[in-house]
Scaffold this motif. Structure first.
Motif, short mmCIF file in Angstrom:
data_model
loop_
_atom_site.label_atom_id
_atom_site.label_comp_id
_atom_site.label_asym_id
_atom_site.label_seq_id
_atom_site.Cartn_x
_atom_site.Cartn_y
_atom_site.Cartn_z
N SER A 76 0.83 -1.21 0.00
CA SER A 76 0.00 0.00 0.00
C SER A 76 0.86 1.26 0.00
O SER A 76 0.56 2.24 -0.70
N LEU A 77 1.94 1.25 0.78
CA LEU A 77 2.84 2.40 0.82
C LEU A 77 3.49 2.63 -0.55
O LEU A 77 3.61 3.77 -1.01
N VAL A 78 3.90 1.54 -1.20
CA VAL A 78 4.56 1.66 -2.50
C VAL A 78 3.58 2.16 -3.56
O VAL A 78 3.91 3.05 -4.35
N ILE A 79 2.37 1.60 -3.59
CA ILE A 79 1.37 2.01 -4.58
C ILE A 79 1.05 3.49 -4.45
O ILE A 79 0.86 4.20 -5.44
N ASN A 80 1.03 3.98 -3.21
CA ASN A 80 0.72 5.39 -2.97
C ASN A 80 1.95 6.29 -3.02
O ASN A 80 1.89 7.45 -2.59
N SER A 81 3.07 5.73 -3.53
CA SER A 81 4.31 6.49 -3.74
C SER A 81 4.89 7.06 -2.46
O SER A 81 5.60 8.06 -2.49
N GLN A 82 4.62 6.43 -1.33
CA GLN A 82 5.20 6.85 -0.06
C GLN A 82 6.51 6.08 0.15
O GLN A 82 6.63 5.23 1.04
N TYR A 83 7.49 6.39 -0.68
CA TYR A 83 8.69 5.57 -0.74
C TYR A 83 9.58 5.71 0.49
O TYR A 83 10.25 4.75 0.88
N THR A 84 9.61 6.88 1.10
CA THR A 84 10.44 7.05 2.29
C THR A 84 9.93 6.15 3.42
O THR A 84 10.70 5.41 4.04
N ASP A 226 -11.99 8.68 -22.05
CA ASP A 226 -13.05 8.23 -21.15
C ASP A 226 -12.71 6.90 -20.49
O ASP A 226 -12.98 6.68 -19.31
N ALA A 227 -12.12 5.99 -21.26
CA ALA A 227 -11.75 4.68 -20.71
C ALA A 227 -10.65 4.83 -19.66
O ALA A 227 -10.65 4.12 -18.65
N VAL A 228 -9.72 5.75 -19.88
CA VAL A 228 -8.65 5.99 -18.90
C VAL A 228 -9.24 6.56 -17.61
O VAL A 228 -8.86 6.14 -16.50
N ILE A 229 -10.16 7.49 -17.75
CA ILE A 229 -10.81 8.07 -16.56
C ILE A 229 -11.53 6.98 -15.77
O ILE A 229 -11.43 6.91 -14.55
N LEU A 230 -12.26 6.13 -16.49
CA LEU A 230 -12.99 5.04 -15.83
C LEU A 230 -12.04 4.09 -15.11
O LEU A 230 -12.30 3.67 -13.98
N ALA A 231 -10.94 3.72 -15.76
CA ALA A 231 -9.96 2.83 -15.14
C ALA A 231 -9.37 3.45 -13.88
O ALA A 231 -9.20 2.77 -12.86
N CYS A 232 -9.07 4.74 -13.94
CA CYS A 232 -8.52 5.43 -12.76
C CYS A 232 -9.52 5.51 -11.62
O CYS A 232 -9.15 5.40 -10.45
N GLN A 233 -10.79 5.68 -11.96
CA GLN A 233 -11.82 5.80 -10.93
C GLN A 233 -12.16 4.48 -10.27
O GLN A 233 -12.64 4.46 -9.13
N SER A 234 -11.91 3.37 -10.96
CA SER A 234 -12.36 2.08 -10.42
C SER A 234 -11.21 1.09 -10.26
O SER A 234 -10.73 0.86 -9.15
N LEU A 235 -10.73 0.53 -11.34
CA LEU A 235 -9.76 -0.56 -11.27
C LEU A 235 -8.43 -0.12 -10.70
O LEU A 235 -7.71 -0.92 -10.08
N LEU A 236 -8.05 1.14 -10.91
CA LEU A 236 -6.75 1.65 -10.46
C LEU A 236 -6.91 2.76 -9.45
O LEU A 236 -6.04 3.64 -9.33
N SER A 237 -7.99 2.74 -8.71
CA SER A 237 -8.25 3.81 -7.74
C SER A 237 -7.24 3.83 -6.60
O SER A 237 -7.14 4.83 -5.87
N MET A 238 -6.47 2.74 -6.43
CA MET A 238 -5.50 2.68 -5.34
C MET A 238 -4.26 3.54 -5.61
O MET A 238 -3.48 3.82 -4.69
N TYR A 239 -4.06 3.95 -6.85
CA TYR A 239 -2.89 4.76 -7.19
C TYR A 239 -3.13 6.23 -6.86
O TYR A 239 -4.27 6.70 -6.82
N PRO A 240 -2.05 7.01 -6.63
CA PRO A 240 -2.21 8.42 -6.27
C PRO A 240 -2.92 9.23 -7.35
O PRO A 240 -2.84 8.90 -8.55
N THR A 241 -3.58 10.28 -6.93
CA THR A 241 -4.31 11.14 -7.87
C THR A 241 -3.39 11.73 -8.93
O THR A 241 -3.79 11.90 -10.09
N GLU A 242 -2.15 12.04 -8.55
CA GLU A 242 -1.20 12.62 -9.51
C GLU A 242 -0.91 11.67 -10.66
O GLU A 242 -0.76 12.09 -11.81
N VAL A 243 -0.85 10.37 -10.36
CA VAL A 243 -0.65 9.38 -11.42
C VAL A 243 -1.86 9.36 -12.35
O VAL A 243 -1.71 9.32 -13.58
N HIS A 244 -3.04 9.40 -11.77
CA HIS A 244 -4.26 9.46 -12.58
C HIS A 244 -4.24 10.69 -13.50
O HIS A 244 -4.51 10.58 -14.71
N GLN A 245 -3.91 11.84 -12.94
CA GLN A 245 -3.93 13.08 -13.72
C GLN A 245 -2.92 13.04 -14.86
O GLN A 245 -3.19 13.54 -15.96
#
Length: 528
Positions: A76-84, A226-245
């Protein structure tokens, strides 16, 4: 042996069997630990059954449960880019999970932490030291991170073609493979990326999360905003917002929305403190995207299939979006917890020996038929102990949120109540007709099994009527859960198999009925 010990032993045995099963994707260290726990459980059962709970469960908690929970926290820490924080955590965790590359993993995370803060030279030194052993997955991951942190995609491809064997790529089904395939697209060979990801999808050779990530990359390069937005909102929602953007901006660039996309990416570059994101944006704005004119009609058909799969998986995924409103589930859990706290308080006042569920509304068939019908309702909110409550509420948190999100609030509430009341009514009928020894039934298990049945109805409908492959896979998972529950009930004399499976059947039938009515639409492509 008491109820709690029996339940924990069953959980330990079934979980260990699932881990050592040949198709399991668990790490080798966890598989070895699971095998050892099974041996300890079997040995203690044969020689000292009285110590089975203490010995077997102790080993299971120490060797299986704790490492898995800690590894999920690290992930979870790695996915959210909390590397320190992840680096510090991994440095400590290597003493708990000393194999599978964990001993040097913290150094890779330290390198990512440095790269994230702009210290690319120091990060490169760490990656260069870690890549010295390219025969290991950690060494190959270090190489991937070294080239990725400086956007040296072509150099990474050259290195991979010279050093990586097909067998190594098959083994490295995470960082190395994901970045290697992305490198082809970043350097213009989108066709190669599409073909490789399609093969992975067809052969089911990659973790679902990473496969969805690669599909999202391809859809972004192809301008499917649209498909990228949908993937970010659902299947890949665990990744940081900056990655989505960043990837939404990439998709908009590929779709020809150059001015707004560049503006959004520049704003993101100024707003983020993540140096890796900043560097990715600089690369994106300075380098051309893959030439879509080079794609063949077959490539476009493959991309369309990936887009369809993303839409379907988002609609039938077992993962409910984090921001999905599920108020009824939350309220039901809160009521159950509050009632249990009241039970504990009353039990402490009168003593354990004098406590009984009869005054609290426990289900006693003889009392129900004499007019105390309300026990069919109240028994659904009573629990025998913290283990009983905890297992039920965890199941409700998962199943309830899924069904409420798919059916909608009021239909979900109707299905839950009908399954719960119906299962208690069936128990009452069975007790009156065939049981000679009176007993008391409590718990939300019937209603919760009803939600499992409703989940099965949702997936069955999607599989058979909408022809969604993802729904078929999820329906198979539901059937596996039903089988697991059957074995659990048959080997445990403290559970109500009648209540569980009557609730399951009622929930399934009610789910099918409700799906025939106008219901909440499953996720689809958002409008641009």
């Amino acid at each position: 042996m008491d109820f709690t010990s029996i339940v924990f032993i069953q959980i330990a045995i079934f979980s260990c069997l699932a881990i050592v099963f040949p198709t399991s994707r668990s790490s080798s260290s966890i598989k070895i630990s699971a095998a050892i726990v099974l041996i300890l459980l079997s040995t203690s059962f044969y020689f000292r059954p009285d110590l089975m709970a203490k010995v077997g469960l102790g080993a299971w908690v120490v060797a299986i449960l704790v490492p898995i929970l800690l590894m999920r926290q690290l992930e979870s820490l790695v996915i959210n880019s909390q590397y320190t924080a992840a680096s510090r955590f991994a440095k400590w965790l290597r003493w708990v999970v000393p194999t599978d590359g964990m001993w040097s993993y913290h150094r890779l995370l330290k390198g990512l932490s440095l790269a994230q803060t702009g210290q690319l030279e120091a990060a490169g030194e760490i990656f260069a030291r870690s890549r010295s052993s390219e025969r290991t997955e950690i060494g190959r991951s270090a190489t991937a991170l070294l080239y990725r942190s400086t956007d040296r995609w072509q150099e990474y491809i050259d290195w991979g073609q010279q050093r990586l064997t097909p067998e190594q790529l098959q083994l490295d089904r995470s960082t190395t493979l994901v970045y290697y395939l992305r490198a082809f697209a970043e350097t213009g060979d989108l066709r190669r990326c599409i073909a490789e990801v399609a093969k992975l999808d067809r052969d089911r050779q990659l973790n679902t999360q990473y496969l969805n990530l690669l599909k999202m990359y391809i859809l972004a390069y192809c301008g499917r905003v649209d498909a990228v937005i949908l993937a970010c909102q659902s299947l890949l929602s665990m990744y940081p917002t900056e990655v989505h953007q960043f990837w939404i901006g990439t998709a908009e660039l590929a779709a020809g929305k150059h001015d707004p996309a560049k503006k959004e990416l520049r704003q993101l570059k100024q707003a983020t403190a993540d140096s890796c994101i900043q560097q990715d944006i600089a690369w994106r704005l300075s380098q051309p995207l893959p030439n879509l004119d080079k794609l063949t009609s077959y490539d476009w058909e493959t991309v369309a299939q990936m887009e369809t799969t993303v839409i379907q998986d988002a609609g039938y995924s077992s993962v409910t979006p984090n921001d999905a409103p599920t108020p009824v589930t939350n309220v039901i859990i809160a009521i159950n917890v509050l009632v249990f706290c009241a039970e504990l308080f009353w039990q402490s006042r009168i003593g354990d020996k004098d406590f009984t569920f009869i005054p609290w509304g426990g289900l006693a068939a003889t009392l129900v038929v004499t007019g105390q019908w309300w026990r069919i309702i109240t028994a659904n909110f009573l629990h025998m102990g913290i283990l009983h409550l905890g297992m039920n509420m965890l199941a409700l948190l998962y199943l309830g949120k899924f069904v409420e999100y798919r059916l909608g609030t009021w239909k979900y509430l109707f299905a839950y109540l009908v399954a719960g009341l119906g299962s208690m009514a069936v128990i009452t009928y069975i007790d009156i007709r065939w049981m000679t020894v009176p007993h008391i039934t409590v718990g939300a298990s019937g209603a919760i099994m009803g939600m499992l049945g409703a989940m099965g109805a949702i997936h069955l409908r999607g599989w058979r009527q909408a022809k969604v492959a993802a729904a078929g896979r999820q329906f198979q998972a539901v059937l596996f859960s039903v089988g697991f529950q059957l074995v659990f009930d048959l080997t445990n004399g403290h559970t109500s198999i009648v209540g569980h499976f009557s609730g399951l059947i009622i929930g399934f039938l009610v789910g099918l009925m409700l799906l025939g009515l106008p219901t909440k639409e499953l996720p689809r492509l958002p409008s641009s």
